[in-house]
Design a protein around this motif. Structure first.
Motif, PDB file in Angstrom:
ATOM      1  N   GLY A  80      23.035  49.714  26.622  1.00 24.92           N
ATOM      2  CA  GLY A  80      23.918  49.907  25.339  1.00 24.92           C
ATOM      3  C   GLY A  80      24.521  51.291  25.370  1.00 24.92           C
ATOM      4  O   GLY A  80      25.226  51.519  24.492  1.00 24.92           O
ATOM      5  N   LYS A  81      24.215  52.356  26.544  1.00 22.07           N
ATOM      6  CA  LYS A  81      24.612  53.641  26.579  1.00 22.07           C
ATOM      7  C   LYS A  81      26.011  53.428  27.234  1.00 22.07           C
ATOM      8  O   LYS A  81      26.391  52.802  28.078  1.00 22.07           O
ATOM      9  CB  LYS A  81      23.771  54.607  27.147  1.00 22.07           C
ATOM     10  N   THR A  82      26.983  54.609  26.679  1.00 19.65           N
ATOM     11  CA  THR A  82      28.252  54.591  27.300  1.00 19.65           C
ATOM     12  C   THR A  82      28.649  55.920  27.875  1.00 19.65           C
ATOM     13  O   THR A  82      28.446  56.592  27.431  1.00 19.65           O
ATOM     14  CB  THR A  82      29.396  54.164  26.534  1.00 19.65           C
ATOM     15  N   TYR A  83      29.004  55.960  29.086  1.00 13.52           N
ATOM     16  CA  TYR A  83      29.298  57.398  29.729  1.00 13.52           C
ATOM     17  C   TYR A  83      30.894  57.438  29.827  1.00 13.52           C
ATOM     18  O   TYR A  83      31.553  56.590  30.274  1.00 13.52           O
ATOM     19  CB  TYR A  83      28.910  57.731  31.058  1.00 13.52           C
ATOM     20  N   VAL A  84      31.652  58.434  29.139  1.00 14.33           N
ATOM     21  CA  VAL A  84      32.964  58.485  29.352  1.00 14.33           C
ATOM     22  C   VAL A  84      33.464  59.608  30.156  1.00 14.33           C
ATOM     23  O   VAL A  84      33.013  61.120  29.859  1.00 14.33           O
ATOM     24  CB  VAL A  84      33.913  58.481  27.954  1.00 14.33           C
ATOM     25  N   LEU A  85      34.229  59.633  31.175  1.00 15.14           N
ATOM     26  CA  LEU A  85      34.517  60.694  31.861  1.00 15.14           C
ATOM     27  C   LEU A  85      36.239  60.893  31.678  1.00 15.14           C
ATOM     28  O   LEU A  85      36.849  60.013  31.934  1.00 15.14           O
ATOM     29  CB  LEU A  85      34.312  60.430  33.526  1.00 15.14           C
ATOM     30  N   SER A  86      36.536  62.017  31.067  1.00 14.85           N
ATOM     31  CA  SER A  86      37.854  62.508  30.837  1.00 14.85           C
ATOM     32  C   SER A  86      38.503  63.315  31.812  1.00 14.85           C
ATOM     33  O   SER A  86      37.752  64.283  32.545  1.00 14.85           O
ATOM     34  CB  SER A  86      38.077  62.729  29.284  1.00 14.85           C
ATOM     35  N   GLY A  87      39.884  63.158  32.168  1.00 11.25           N
ATOM     36  CA  GLY A  87      40.462  64.132  33.138  1.00 11.25           C
ATOM     37  C   GLY A  87      40.246  63.700  34.418  1.00 11.25           C
ATOM     38  O   GLY A  87      40.069  64.729  35.255  1.00 11.25           O
ATOM     39  N   ALA A  88      40.002  62.554  34.639  1.00  8.10           N
ATOM     40  CA  ALA A  88      39.295  62.109  35.996  1.00  8.10           C
ATOM     41  C   ALA A  88      40.276  61.855  37.163  1.00  8.10           C
ATOM     42  O   ALA A  88      41.452  61.621  36.790  1.00  8.10           O
ATOM     43  CB  ALA A  88      38.474  60.923  35.715  1.00  8.10           C
ATOM     44  N   TYR A  89      39.719  62.230  38.473  1.00 12.88           N
ATOM     45  CA  TYR A  89      40.564  61.989  39.505  1.00 12.88           C
ATOM     46  C   TYR A  89      39.458  61.693  40.598  1.00 12.88           C
ATOM     47  O   TYR A  89      38.468  62.017  40.499  1.00 12.88           O
ATOM     48  CB  TYR A  89      41.281  63.180  39.903  1.00 12.88           C
ATOM     49  N   ILE A  90      39.993  60.953  41.762  1.00 12.35           N
ATOM     50  CA  ILE A  90      39.079  60.435  42.780  1.00 12.35           C
ATOM     51  C   ILE A  90      38.820  61.821  43.770  1.00 12.35           C
ATOM     52  O   ILE A  90      39.721  62.728  43.939  1.00 12.35           O
ATOM     53  CB  ILE A  90      40.031  59.356  43.436  1.00 12.35           C
ATOM     54  N   VAL A  91      37.665  61.949  44.218  1.00 14.05           N
ATOM     55  CA  VAL A  91      37.322  62.919  45.373  1.00 14.05           C
ATOM     56  C   VAL A  91      36.817  62.193  46.277  1.00 14.05           C
ATOM     57  O   VAL A  91      36.157  61.192  46.200  1.00 14.05           O
ATOM     58  CB  VAL A  91      36.660  63.888  44.555  1.00 14.05           C
ATOM     59  N   GLY A  92      36.835  62.738  47.535  1.00 15.72           N
ATOM     60  CA  GLY A  92      36.136  62.454  48.836  1.00 15.72           C
ATOM     61  C   GLY A  92      37.134  61.378  49.301  1.00 15.72           C
ATOM     62  O   GLY A  92      38.187  61.190  49.194  1.00 15.72           O
ATOM     63  N   ASP A  93      36.340  60.565  50.416  1.00  9.78           N
ATOM     64  CA  ASP A  93      37.145  59.506  51.083  1.00  9.78           C
ATOM     65  C   ASP A  93      37.203  58.204  50.356  1.00  9.78           C
ATOM     66  O   ASP A  93      36.000  57.495  50.101  1.00  9.78           O
ATOM     67  CB  ASP A  93      36.434  59.443  52.429  1.00  9.78           C
ATOM     68  N   ALA A  94      38.256  57.642  49.840  1.00  9.08           N
ATOM     69  CA  ALA A  94      38.402  56.569  49.186  1.00  9.08           C
ATOM     70  C   ALA A  94      38.822  55.537  50.328  1.00  9.08           C
ATOM     71  O   ALA A  94      39.968  55.587  50.734  1.00  9.08           O
ATOM     72  CB  ALA A  94      39.520  56.592  48.119  1.00  9.08           C
ATOM     73  N   SER A  95      37.873  54.687  50.709  1.00  5.18           N
ATOM     74  CA  SER A  95      37.957  53.721  51.594  1.00  5.18           C
ATOM     75  C   SER A  95      37.351  52.244  51.273  1.00  5.18           C
ATOM     76  O   SER A  95      36.289  52.279  50.439  1.00  5.18           O
ATOM     77  CB  SER A  95      37.586  54.271  53.045  1.00  5.18           C
ATOM     78  N   THR A  96      37.704  51.149  52.163  1.00  6.41           N
ATOM     79  CA  THR A  96      37.210  49.969  51.782  1.00  6.41           C
ATOM     80  C   THR A  96      36.562  49.469  53.262  1.00  6.41           C
ATOM     81  O   THR A  96      37.331  49.703  54.252  1.00  6.41           O
ATOM     82  CB  THR A  96      37.924  49.039  51.177  1.00  6.41           C
ATOM     83  N   THR A  97      35.840  48.424  53.102  1.00  8.29           N
ATOM     84  CA  THR A  97      35.123  47.705  54.255  1.00  8.29           C
ATOM     85  C   THR A  97      35.559  46.388  54.369  1.00  8.29           C
ATOM     86  O   THR A  97      35.434  45.484  53.021  1.00  8.29           O
ATOM     87  CB  THR A  97      33.586  48.216  54.336  1.00  8.29           C
ATOM     88  N   GLY A  98      36.146  45.829  55.353  1.00  7.61           N
ATOM     89  CA  GLY A  98      36.408  44.381  55.613  1.00  7.61           C
ATOM     90  C   GLY A  98      35.251  43.468  55.507  1.00  7.61           C
ATOM     91  O   GLY A  98      35.269  42.345  55.281  1.00  7.61           O
ATOM     92  N   ASP A  99      34.075  43.853  55.871  1.00 11.24           N
ATOM     93  CA  ASP A  99      32.895  42.890  56.339  1.00 11.24           C
ATOM     94  C   ASP A  99      32.189  42.658  54.835  1.00 11.24           C
ATOM     95  O   ASP A  99      31.776  41.625  54.701  1.00 11.24           O
ATOM     96  CB  ASP A  99      32.048  43.613  57.130  1.00 11.24           C
ATOM     97  N   ASP A 100      32.342  43.428  53.936  1.00 10.05           N
ATOM     98  CA  ASP A 100      31.478  43.216  52.568  1.00 10.05           C
ATOM     99  C   ASP A 100      32.490  43.157  51.404  1.00 10.05           C
ATOM    100  O   ASP A 100      32.227  43.107  50.330  1.00 10.05           O
ATOM    101  CB  ASP A 100      30.072  43.935  52.510  1.00 10.05           C
ATOM    102  N   GLY A 101      33.575  43.835  51.599  1.00 10.37           N
ATOM    103  CA  GLY A 101      34.635  43.713  50.590  1.00 10.37           C
ATOM    104  C   GLY A 101      34.531  44.961  49.627  1.00 10.37           C
ATOM    105  O   GLY A 101      34.867  44.491  48.376  1.00 10.37           O
TER     106      GLY A 101
END
Length: 115
Positions: A80-101
């Motif tokens: 029931g708790k909610t966390y809100v992050l404002s002014g957000a941006y991605i950090v680090g390596d944003a990548s995906t894997t084909g084996d598990d999607g």
């Protein structure tokens, strides 16, 4: 009677809901303390963040996530708790894997608050 504390979470980036695998992390505090000597400590601000493991679905909002620099991230936890992050941006390596999607994402921002 038991109370639900874990389970399905909902995760929104800039108003778009992502399909997630349950791995969501948000800090409980905006401060980081370190003991200097018992009874004495230093305190500094902690960067607000959210970490999530999302599914790389056909409608995954790549452009919004990669190019967003002032996003709002909303995480609705099963307890029931909610966390809100404002002014957000991605950090680090944003990548995906084909084996598990999956893609592991870390967002940081200006302010994080529990509601």
């Amino acid at each position: 009677m038991g109370k639900r504390t874990a389970g399905t979470c909902y995760f929104k980036v800039a108003g778009k809901q992502l399909e997630i695998t349950g791995g969501v992390e948000a800090p409980l505090s905006d401060k980081e303390r370190e003991t200097i000597k018992p009874g004495y400590y230093s305190e500094k601000d902690k960067t607000p963040y959210v970490k999530v493991d999302a599914l790389f679905t056909p409608d995954f909002p790549i452009d919004d996530i990669v190019n967003g620099t002032d996003m709002t991230i909303t995480v609705d936890f099963a307890n029931g708790k909610t966390y809100v992050l404002s002014g957000a941006y991605i950090v680090g390596d944003a990548s995906t894997t084909g084996d598990d999607g999956k893609t592991s994402l870390t967002f940081e921002g200006r302010k994080g608050s529990w509601q």
